[in-house]
Design a protein around this motif. Structure first.
Motif, short mmCIF file in Angstrom:
data_model
loop_
_atom_site.label_atom_id
_atom_site.label_comp_id
_atom_site.label_asym_id
_atom_site.label_seq_id
_atom_site.Cartn_x
_atom_site.Cartn_y
_atom_site.Cartn_z
N TYR A 185 -15.75 5.38 0.92
CA TYR A 185 -14.60 4.61 1.40
C TYR A 185 -13.76 4.17 0.20
CZ TYR A 185 -16.98 4.83 5.78
OH TYR A 185 -17.58 5.30 6.91
N LYS A 186 -12.46 4.36 0.31
CA LYS A 186 -11.52 4.07 -0.77
C LYS A 186 -10.63 2.91 -0.34
CE LYS A 186 -7.68 6.28 -3.20
NZ LYS A 186 -6.94 7.54 -3.36
N GLU A 209 -0.67 -1.19 -6.89
CA GLU A 209 -0.78 0.21 -7.27
C GLU A 209 -2.14 0.51 -7.90
OE1 GLU A 209 2.65 1.12 -9.66
OE2 GLU A 209 3.97 1.08 -7.93
N THR A 210 -3.20 0.02 -7.21
CA THR A 210 -4.56 0.24 -7.68
C THR A 210 -5.42 0.70 -6.51
OG1 THR A 210 -5.16 -2.06 -7.22
CG2 THR A 210 -4.43 -1.56 -9.45
N TYR A 211 -6.55 1.32 -6.86
CA TYR A 211 -7.50 1.71 -5.82
C TYR A 211 -8.90 1.74 -6.40
CZ TYR A 211 -7.80 6.40 -7.85
OH TYR A 211 -8.01 7.45 -8.70
N VAL A 212 -9.88 1.66 -5.52
CA VAL A 212 -11.29 1.78 -5.87
C VAL A 212 -11.91 2.70 -4.83
CG1 VAL A 212 -13.47 0.58 -6.21
CG2 VAL A 212 -11.35 -0.54 -6.83
N ASP A 213 -12.58 3.75 -5.28
CA ASP A 213 -13.14 4.71 -4.33
C ASP A 213 -14.65 4.88 -4.49
OD1 ASP A 213 -13.19 6.08 -6.70
OD2 ASP A 213 -12.13 7.84 -5.95
N ASP A 214 -15.36 3.78 -4.66
CA ASP A 214 -16.80 3.91 -4.85
C ASP A 214 -17.64 3.17 -3.82
OD1 ASP A 214 -16.39 1.33 -5.69
OD2 ASP A 214 -17.41 1.55 -7.59
N ALA A 218 -6.01 -11.67 -6.09
CA ALA A 218 -4.69 -11.23 -6.55
C ALA A 218 -3.53 -11.71 -5.68
CB ALA A 218 -4.65 -9.70 -6.61
N HIS A 219 -3.81 -12.07 -4.43
CA HIS A 219 -2.72 -12.40 -3.51
C HIS A 219 -2.95 -13.73 -2.79
CE1 HIS A 219 -1.31 -8.34 -4.24
NE2 HIS A 219 -2.51 -7.87 -3.89
N SER A 220 -3.77 -14.59 -3.36
CA SER A 220 -4.06 -15.91 -2.79
C SER A 220 -4.50 -15.85 -1.33
CB SER A 220 -2.84 -16.83 -2.93
OG SER A 220 -2.48 -16.95 -4.28
N GLY A 221 -5.25 -14.79 -1.00
CA GLY A 221 -5.78 -14.65 0.35
C GLY A 221 -4.82 -14.00 1.34
N MET A 222 -3.62 -13.72 0.91
CA MET A 222 -2.61 -13.15 1.80
C MET A 222 -2.70 -11.62 1.81
SD MET A 222 -0.94 -15.89 2.75
CE MET A 222 0.68 -15.42 3.29
N LYS A 223 -2.21 -11.02 2.90
CA LYS A 223 -2.11 -9.56 2.97
C LYS A 223 -0.88 -9.13 2.17
CE LYS A 223 -1.68 -5.77 6.21
NZ LYS A 223 -1.58 -5.37 7.61
N PRO A 224 -1.05 -8.21 1.22
CA PRO A 224 0.11 -7.80 0.43
C PRO A 224 1.18 -7.11 1.29
CG PRO A 224 -1.80 -6.46 -0.11
CD PRO A 224 -2.26 -7.52 0.82
N LYS A 225 2.44 -7.43 1.02
CA LYS A 225 3.55 -6.92 1.82
C LYS A 225 3.60 -5.39 1.79
CE LYS A 225 8.48 -7.53 2.53
NZ LYS A 225 9.69 -8.22 2.09
N ALA A 226 3.25 -4.80 0.66
CA ALA A 226 3.28 -3.34 0.53
C ALA A 226 2.08 -2.69 1.23
CB ALA A 226 3.29 -2.94 -0.94
N GLY A 227 1.14 -3.52 1.68
CA GLY A 227 -0.01 -3.01 2.43
C GLY A 227 -1.21 -2.69 1.56
N ASP A 228 -2.35 -2.71 2.19
CA ASP A 228 -3.59 -2.28 1.56
C ASP A 228 -4.43 -1.64 2.64
OD1 ASP A 228 -4.18 -4.61 2.95
OD2 ASP A 228 -5.43 -5.45 1.40
N LEU A 229 -5.10 -0.57 2.31
CA LEU A 229 -5.82 0.15 3.33
C LEU A 229 -7.16 0.66 2.84
CD1 LEU A 229 -5.04 3.70 3.22
CD2 LEU A 229 -3.03 2.33 2.73
N ILE A 230 -8.00 1.01 3.79
CA ILE A 230 -9.30 1.58 3.52
C ILE A 230 -9.32 2.96 4.16
CG2 ILE A 230 -11.77 1.39 3.98
CD1 ILE A 230 -11.34 -1.67 3.87
N GLU A 231 -9.66 3.96 3.37
CA GLU A 231 -9.70 5.33 3.85
C GLU A 231 -11.11 5.90 3.70
OE1 GLU A 231 -5.85 7.58 2.57
OE2 GLU A 231 -6.44 6.19 0.97
N LYS A 232 -11.53 6.65 4.68
CA LYS A 232 -12.81 7.35 4.62
C LYS A 232 -12.54 8.71 3.97
CE LYS A 232 -16.53 8.80 7.72
NZ LYS A 232 -16.97 8.80 9.11
N PHE A 233 -13.41 9.11 3.05
CA PHE A 233 -13.24 10.42 2.42
C PHE A 233 -14.59 11.07 2.19
CE2 PHE A 233 -13.97 7.60 -1.12
CZ PHE A 233 -14.66 8.37 -2.05
#
Length: 95
Positions: A17-18, A25-30, A48-63
């Motif tokens: 899961y990534k 503009e960061t990711y972790v895929d481990d 990084a965002h004081s508990g808020m959801k970042p406006k540009a979005g953040d997601l989790i992808e299965k790979f």
């Protein structure tokens, strides 16, 4: 014959899961589980965002991490035990 994911019966797909933060503009895929990726996302949002959801979005992808040979099936001998029980039961019923 492969299934819909291209997995043959002779192999097992190991998934990962990534987590990606588009704003940073960061990711972790481990991460090995979706739950671990969710925890990572919550930690990052808090830090990084004081508990808020970042406006540009953040997601989790299965790979797909990798494919491994399927474990060989071993015979446990359970069939013999059932056969012995049936024979003993049959012989006991004849007395």
């Amino acid at each position: 014959m492969n299934n819909e994911r291209g997995q043959s019966p002779n192999e097992v797909i190991i998934w990962g899961y990534k987590y990606t933060c588009n704003m940073c503009e960061t990711y972790v895929d481990d991460d090995e589980t979706a739950e671990a990726a969710e925890e990572r996302r919550a930690e990052h949002r808090e830090r990084a965002h004081s508990g808020m959801k970042p406006k540009a979005g953040d997601l989790i992808e299965k790979f797909e991490r990798r494919r491994e040979p399927a474990p060989e099936e071993s015979s446990s001998g359970g069939g013999w035990i059932i056969l012995v029980i049936l024979v003993v039961g049959f012989l006991a019923a004849k007395r």
